[in-house]
Design a protein around this motif. Structure first.
Motif, mmCIF file in Angstrom:
data_model
loop_
_atom_site.group_PDB
_atom_site.id
_atom_site.type_symbol
_atom_site.label_atom_id
_atom_site.label_comp_id
_atom_site.label_asym_id
_atom_site.label_seq_id
_atom_site.Cartn_x
_atom_site.Cartn_y
_atom_site.Cartn_z
ATOM 1 N N THR A 1 0.846 -1.177 0.085
ATOM 2 C CA THR A 1 0.087 0.785 -0.289
ATOM 3 C C THR A 1 0.814 1.527 0.373
ATOM 4 O O THR A 1 2.107 1.219 0.850
ATOM 5 C CB THR A 1 -1.069 -0.121 1.118
ATOM 6 O OG1 THR A 1 -1.706 -0.748 1.355
ATOM 7 C CG2 THR A 1 -1.840 1.265 1.092
ATOM 8 N N ASP A 2 0.089 2.125 -0.916
ATOM 9 C CA ASP A 2 1.322 3.204 -0.800
ATOM 10 C C ASP A 2 0.557 4.664 -1.122
ATOM 11 O O ASP A 2 -0.735 4.107 -1.021
ATOM 12 C CB ASP A 2 1.949 4.055 -1.967
ATOM 13 C CG ASP A 2 3.817 4.314 -1.630
ATOM 14 O OD1 ASP A 2 4.133 4.919 -1.148
ATOM 15 O OD2 ASP A 2 4.634 3.307 -2.289
ATOM 16 N N VAL A 3 0.701 5.772 -0.998
ATOM 17 C CA VAL A 3 -0.083 6.563 -1.238
ATOM 18 C C VAL A 3 0.273 7.972 -2.037
ATOM 19 O O VAL A 3 0.961 8.315 -2.622
ATOM 20 C CB VAL A 3 0.101 7.539 -0.579
ATOM 21 C CG1 VAL A 3 -0.781 6.328 1.231
ATOM 22 C CG2 VAL A 3 1.237 8.374 0.482
ATOM 23 N N ILE A 4 -0.704 9.333 -2.571
ATOM 24 C CA ILE A 4 -0.558 9.911 -3.728
ATOM 25 C C ILE A 4 -1.140 11.119 -2.968
ATOM 26 O O ILE A 4 -2.190 11.311 -2.575
ATOM 27 C CB ILE A 4 -0.710 9.542 -4.405
ATOM 28 C CG1 ILE A 4 -0.465 10.703 -5.586
ATOM 29 C CG2 ILE A 4 -2.261 9.497 -5.246
ATOM 30 C CD1 ILE A 4 1.374 10.327 -6.348
ATOM 31 N N ILE A 5 -0.851 11.969 -2.886
ATOM 32 C CA ILE A 5 -0.801 13.847 -1.774
ATOM 33 C C ILE A 5 -1.484 14.324 -3.160
ATOM 34 O O ILE A 5 -0.702 15.362 -3.826
ATOM 35 C CB ILE A 5 -0.199 13.886 -1.123
ATOM 36 C CG1 ILE A 5 0.866 12.571 0.008
ATOM 37 C CG2 ILE A 5 -0.785 15.367 0.232
ATOM 38 C CD1 ILE A 5 1.112 13.056 0.588
ATOM 39 N N THR A 6 -3.243 14.952 -2.846
ATOM 40 C CA THR A 6 -3.329 16.036 -4.120
ATOM 41 C C THR A 6 -3.770 16.904 -2.220
ATOM 42 O O THR A 6 -4.129 16.770 -1.590
ATOM 43 C CB THR A 6 -4.550 15.994 -4.279
ATOM 44 O OG1 THR A 6 -5.472 15.434 -3.537
ATOM 45 C CG2 THR A 6 -4.416 14.442 -5.300
#
Length: 532
Positions: free
Chosen positions: A127-132
């Motif tokens: 699991t990884d994240v992308i930040i807006t």
């Protein structure tokens, strides 16, 4: 500071070159301030029509809408990113006090809510994240949800179970591998013949299943509402028998073949031969009998051949007269459901027979005799077929259709302005009556790629270019079924009276020059007469 572009707040970045787009400048400074692998977790930001737009390439969902297990993994990933940012700031800003470093860290990581932190799984399944929404100092809601703005569909999940069948029967304790975007794992079906996955899969995820026993591979996509997938791993092998008497073929001899608890009766042809396809089962035997002769062999995937050779005429059993036989062909999908109205092609010894299934998914074979081999082909995909042998005790033969998902049909749209220049790097909105507005983006090459299946064919489509640097009037066009490339041109909307005025001015100038020339010539003529 960059000026306020929406009703949310200001972005805390100092502009180096005010002539550069504010969003591009912020993206550039973010990449300069962070290591590349950390900067990659922050979605690229653009500012258009006084709105913030974030774009990313991952199939992700907001942190506020995932399962607790995935949310915990995402928070752990966020913690790792925060530690990397702290280390980078400490390395590059050693002469700055900790309060200023903490403020810069807060400026980078602060976003309005968890709806602006998106979770996804990388190629290894982590699991990884992308930040807006990064760069907003105050945790204040933004009026535009970037999830909706970029036109990404909300991710949906589907529970999944997989089973394998042989000759229409489920196989328990069957080992197989599943390839999910490069991650390959091994599983085993339970006693009922199914394997139920604990976690659901994202819709439209392409998967590859490989049966370990037969090495058969099946490609499919996770489909909404279909949680069960059955794969036919039946392997057929040929058993052939020859009967010779002193090297001469003997016809019309009754042959018995026993395999896997089944017994079949065949009759030799004019070449003294007969054959049939049987299901291959590992570590099984096949027995061929003729008259009082009997031979046994281990069943082989490559086929089995028996030869009965005698030097004198044995007492032979008279051949069994064959009566014409007809049977049903049942057409099913991969979930085992019958398919009504489906075309099938039956190739049998004396020709080809075309048929369609009835309301119960059944078609009918032409009359054949026992032992005849025939082929049933998918009428929509003739390369997909199954071989059968007509047996007196069989009255139904099953053909599973190989469902191949059809790819989306792509259309390319290009737009030129009134100066015949291509529009590039701009968002675009398509509106069609009865449909929700659809968002697209024109890349640096002037191409905007869309899925044609999302539009109504031959219906008007209003196209609006959302370019912050210039405003183009709406452009109308429609998509046809046969056309995939479209070139749209900005219309010149100059009023008719202004065009007419320009024409009158040109005519007036021409007339004035004509009379001025005549006056000049008349004056010159008078001066000449006076001199003479």
């Amino acid at each position: 500071m960059i000026e306020k572009q929406s009703n949310a707040t200001e972005i805390q970045w100092t502009m180096v070159n005010p002539s550069i787009n504010a969003g591009d400048q912020a993206n550039r400074m973010l990449k300069q301030a962070l290591p590349p692998d950390v900067a990659a977790h922050f979605a690229t930001m653009r500012i258009a029509n006084n709105k913030y737009i974030w774009q990313w390439k991952y199939d992700a969902i907001p942190l506020s809408k995932v399962s607790p297990e995935m949310a915990d993994a995402a928070h752990e990933a966020l913690g790792n990113i925060r530690q990397r940012i702290k280390g980078k700031l400490k390395e590059r800003m050693s002469n700055v006090n900790p309060e200023q470093c903490a403020h810069l860290e807060e400026c980078i990581l602060t976003c309005p809510s968890d709806d602006y932190i998106f979770c996804y799984q990388d190629s290894s399944g982590q699991t990884d994240v992308i930040i807006t929404g990064w760069g907003f100092v105050n945790p204040k809601a933004i009026d535009i949800n970037p999830w909706e703005k970029v036109g990404v569909k909300k991710t949906e999940f589907q529970e999944l179970c997989i089973g394998f069948q042989q000759d229409g029967e489920l196989i328990p304790n069957r080992q197989f591998t599943l390839n999910n975007n490069g991650a390959v794992n091994t599983f085993t079906t339970d006693g009922s013949g199914y394997y139920h996955f604990e976690k659901p899969f994202t819709l439209d995820t392409p998967l590859t299943v490989t049966d370990i026993n037969t090495s058969k591979t099946f490609n499919f996509q996770v489909t909404k509402g279909q949680g069960e997938y059955l794969f036919d791993v039946t392997v057929k092998t040929l058993v052939s028998v020859k009967v010779h008497n002193s090297g001469i073929p003997v016809a019309n001899q009754q042959i018995t073949i026993e395999c896997a608890g089944n017994c079949y009766t065949l009759v030799t042809d004019g070449m003294g031969e007969c054959s049939m396809m049987v299901t291959y089962i590992e570590n099984n035997q096949v027995i061929a009998s003729w008259a009082e002769e009997k031979e046994t062999q281990n069943l082989s995937k490559k086929g089995n051949s028996f030869i009965f050779e005698v030097q004198q005429e044995p007492s032979v059993t008279p051949p069994i007269p064959s009566e014409p036989l007809s049977a049903n062909v049942k057409v099913i999908d991969q979930a085992g459901n019958p398919i009504p109205g489906y075309p099938v092609i039956i190739e049998y010894p004396i020709g080809t027979f075309n048929n369609n299934t009835d309301d119960f998914g059944l078609a009918y074979t032409p009359p054949m005799v026992e032992g005849d081999t025939f082929v049933v082909r998918d009428g929509n995909n003739p390369d997909w077929f199954q071989d059968y042998i007509m047996q007196g005790q069989e009255n139904e033969y099953v053909l599973m259709i190989n469902n191949i998902p059809q790819p989306a049909e792509i259309a390319r749209i290009r737009i030129v302005d009134r100066n015949n220049l291509f529009v590039t790097n701009a968002p675009v909105t398509f509106t069609q009556q009865g449909m929700a507005p659809m968002e697209g983006y024109i890349n640096e090459n002037g191409d905007c790629v869309v899925d044609k299946t999302l539009f109504i064919p031959d219906a008007p489509i209003q196209t609006i270019v959302n370019d912050v640097n210039r405003q183009l009037p709406p452009i109308m066009f429609s998509m046809s079924i046969d056309e995939n490339d479209y070139l749209l041109s900005e219309e010149d909307n100059t009023p008719w009276w202004l065009i007419l005025l320009e024409v009158f001015i040109a005519l007036a100038v021409a007339v004035g020059l004509f009379f001025l020339c005549k006056a000049y010539l008349a004056g010159a003529s008078g001066i000449s007469d006076l001199v003479h």
